[in-house]
Design an enzyme around this catalytic site. Structure first.
Site, PDB file in Angstrom:
ATOM      1  N   ARG A  41       2.834  -6.693   9.351  1.00 24.08           N
ATOM      2  CA  ARG A  41       2.136  -5.611  10.049  1.00 24.08           C
ATOM      3  C   ARG A  41       2.631  -5.468  11.490  1.00 24.08           C
ATOM      4  NH1 ARG A  41      -3.704  -7.466   7.606  1.00 24.08           N
ATOM      5  NH2 ARG A  41      -3.747  -6.146   5.730  1.00 24.08           N
ATOM      6  N   ARG A  56      -1.630 -14.283   4.179  1.00 21.58           N
ATOM      7  CA  ARG A  56      -2.371 -13.655   5.288  1.00 21.58           C
ATOM      8  C   ARG A  56      -1.619 -13.880   6.608  1.00 21.58           C
ATOM      9  NH1 ARG A  56      -6.936 -10.350   4.254  1.00 21.58           N
ATOM     10  NH2 ARG A  56      -7.892 -11.121   6.179  1.00 21.58           N
ATOM     11  N   GLU A 108      -9.725 -10.490  -7.630  1.00 22.13           N
ATOM     12  CA  GLU A 108      -8.842  -9.324  -7.515  1.00 22.13           C
ATOM     13  C   GLU A 108      -7.724  -9.352  -8.563  1.00 22.13           C
ATOM     14  OE1 GLU A 108      -7.621  -9.460  -3.402  1.00 22.13           O
ATOM     15  OE2 GLU A 108      -9.642  -8.970  -2.684  1.00 22.13           O
ATOM     16  N   LYS A 146       0.838  -1.204   0.000  1.00 25.24           N
ATOM     17  CA  LYS A 146       0.000   0.000   0.000  1.00 25.24           C
ATOM     18  C   LYS A 146       0.880   1.263   0.000  1.00 25.24           C
ATOM     19  CE  LYS A 146      -3.737  -2.405   2.463  1.00 25.24           C
ATOM     20  NZ  LYS A 146      -4.704  -2.307   3.601  1.00 25.24           N
ATOM     21  N   TYR A 202     -12.622  -3.048  -3.312  1.00 23.01           N
ATOM     22  CA  TYR A 202     -13.154  -3.007  -1.949  1.00 23.01           C
ATOM     23  C   TYR A 202     -14.677  -3.090  -1.912  1.00 23.01           C
ATOM     24  CZ  TYR A 202      -8.534  -1.941   0.047  1.00 23.01           C
ATOM     25  OH  TYR A 202      -7.216  -1.999   0.471  1.00 23.01           O
ATOM     26  N   PHE A 243     -15.292   3.399   7.048  1.00 25.80           N
ATOM     27  CA  PHE A 243     -13.880   3.585   6.705  1.00 25.80           C
ATOM     28  C   PHE A 243     -13.608   3.470   5.212  1.00 25.80           C
ATOM     29  CE2 PHE A 243     -14.251  -0.960   7.836  1.00 25.80           C
ATOM     30  CZ  PHE A 243     -13.676  -1.563   6.729  1.00 25.80           C
ATOM     31  N   ASN A 265      -1.701  -0.293   7.111  1.00 25.42           N
ATOM     32  CA  ASN A 265      -1.076  -1.548   7.539  1.00 25.42           C
ATOM     33  C   ASN A 265      -0.210  -2.214   6.463  1.00 25.42           C
ATOM     34  OD1 ASN A 265      -3.124  -2.419   5.905  1.00 25.42           O
ATOM     35  ND2 ASN A 265      -4.325  -3.394   7.525  1.00 25.42           N
ATOM     36  N   HIS A 307      -1.895  -5.474   1.479  1.00 23.05           N
ATOM     37  CA  HIS A 307      -3.157  -6.177   1.246  1.00 23.05           C
ATOM     38  C   HIS A 307      -2.839  -7.590   0.812  1.00 23.05           C
ATOM     39  CE1 HIS A 307      -7.114  -7.210  -0.408  1.00 23.05           C
ATOM     40  NE2 HIS A 307      -6.449  -7.733  -1.420  1.00 23.05           N
TER      41      HIS A 307
HETATM   42  P1  DAT Z   1      -7.616  -6.914   5.713  1.00 29.46           P
HETATM   43  O1  DAT Z   1      -6.771  -5.910   4.947  1.00 29.46           O
HETATM   44  O2  DAT Z   1      -6.862  -7.466   6.889  1.00 29.46           O
HETATM   45  O3  DAT Z   1      -8.201  -7.974   4.816  1.00 29.46           O
HETATM   46  P2  DAT Z   1     -10.268  -5.720   5.754  1.00 29.46           P
HETATM   47  O4  DAT Z   1     -10.473  -6.364   4.418  1.00 29.46           O
HETATM   48  O5  DAT Z   1     -11.284  -5.983   6.821  1.00 29.46           O
HETATM   49  O6  DAT Z   1      -8.823  -6.094   6.357  1.00 29.46           O
HETATM   50  O7  DAT Z   1     -10.194  -4.133   5.586  1.00 29.46           O
HETATM   51  C1  DAT Z   1      -9.522  -3.560   4.491  1.00 29.46           C
HETATM   52  C2  DAT Z   1      -8.633  -2.441   5.004  1.00 29.46           C
HETATM   53  O8  DAT Z   1      -9.432  -1.384   5.522  1.00 29.46           O
HETATM   54  C3  DAT Z   1      -7.714  -2.845   6.146  1.00 29.46           C
HETATM   55  O9  DAT Z   1      -6.512  -3.410   5.686  1.00 29.46           O
HETATM   56  C4  DAT Z   1      -7.517  -1.551   6.871  1.00 29.46           C
HETATM   57  C5  DAT Z   1      -8.826  -0.807   6.670  1.00 29.46           C
HETATM   58  N1  DAT Z   1      -9.741  -0.988   7.784  1.00 29.46           N
HETATM   59  C6  DAT Z   1     -10.378  -2.151   8.120  1.00 29.46           C
HETATM   60  N2  DAT Z   1     -11.176  -1.992   9.176  1.00 29.46           N
HETATM   61  C7  DAT Z   1     -11.053  -0.683   9.538  1.00 29.46           C
HETATM   62  C8  DAT Z   1     -11.611   0.124  10.572  1.00 29.46           C
HETATM   63  N3  DAT Z   1     -12.496  -0.359  11.457  1.00 29.46           N
HETATM   64  N4  DAT Z   1     -11.236   1.433  10.638  1.00 29.46           N
HETATM   65  C9  DAT Z   1     -10.363   1.952   9.758  1.00 29.46           C
HETATM   66  N5  DAT Z   1      -9.793   1.241   8.746  1.00 29.46           N
HETATM   67  C10 DAT Z   1     -10.131  -0.051   8.650  1.00 29.46           C
HETATM   68 MG    MG Z   2      -9.585  -7.819   3.290  1.00 28.80          MG
END
Ligand code: DAT
Ligand code: MG
Length: 140
Positions: free
Chosen positions: A104, A87, A132, A11, A51, A59, A118, A121
């Site tokens: 992370r 992961r 994707e 990212k 997304y 968010f 973080n 992805h």
């Molecule tokens: P991951 O990247 O671990 O698959 P995710 O798909 O739930 O996590 O979310 C996508 C991204 O969005 C994640 O890497 C960081 C951001 N994110 C997730 N939950 C969040 C929250 N509650 N507040 C702010 N950013 C968030």
């Molecule tokens: Mg995800």
């Protein structure tokens, strides 16, 4: 079991902090194979699809703005059970609690912003991965 592919993104925070090599080093050291790799700027259209599962969440807009804030490195990574394996390398979404030893956990932190920054992805299932990869690398 058959070999699998996953989409990995470094990212904008990871690129800006000079952590591309560190992320790719960990992927390669684990024994996975890079099958595509490109420095790239995302677009709002691409991110809306990427997304889609987060549509309506508070968010999402901060997340999209963050992902547009600078270049990302997109990679397709291959190997047995690589979706789960990457992961595991990445660690928990929230870098504050991500285990030490993970990307992370070792390299990211909470900066007090609206979006969790973080570093990486990784696709969350083989089905997400193929979807994707089709978005980021059409035809691959
Ligand atoms: P991951 O990247 O671990 O698959 P995710 O798909 O739930 O996590 O979310 C996508 C991204 O969005 C994640 O890497 C960081 C951001 N994110 C997730 N939950 C969040 C929250 N509650 N507040 C702010 N950013 C968030
Ligand atoms: Mg995800």
């Amino acid at each position: 079991t058959d070999s699998q592919r996953t989409l990995v993104l470094v990212k904008p925070d990871g690129v800006a902090r000079g952590l591309v090599g560190e992320v790719l080093r960990r992927v390669e050291a684990k024994g996975y194979t890079l099958v595509a790799l490109e420095l790239r700027r995302a677009t709002p259209e691409l991110l809306a699809e990427h997304y889609a599962e987060h549509a309506g969440k508070p968010f999402l807009q901060p997340l999209v703005d963050f992902m547009l804030s600078g270049p990302v490195v997109a990679a397709v990574v291959e190997g047995q059970r690589v979706v789960e394996g990457f992961r595991s390398l990445a660690g928990a979404t929230d870098p504050t609690v991500a285990a030490p030893g993970t990307i992370r956990g070792d390299l990211a932190r909470d900066w007090g912003r609206k979006v969790i920054e973080n570093i990486v992805h990784g696709s969350d299932s083989p089905e997400s991965a193929e979807r994707e990869i089709g978005l980021w690398f059409p035809g691959l």
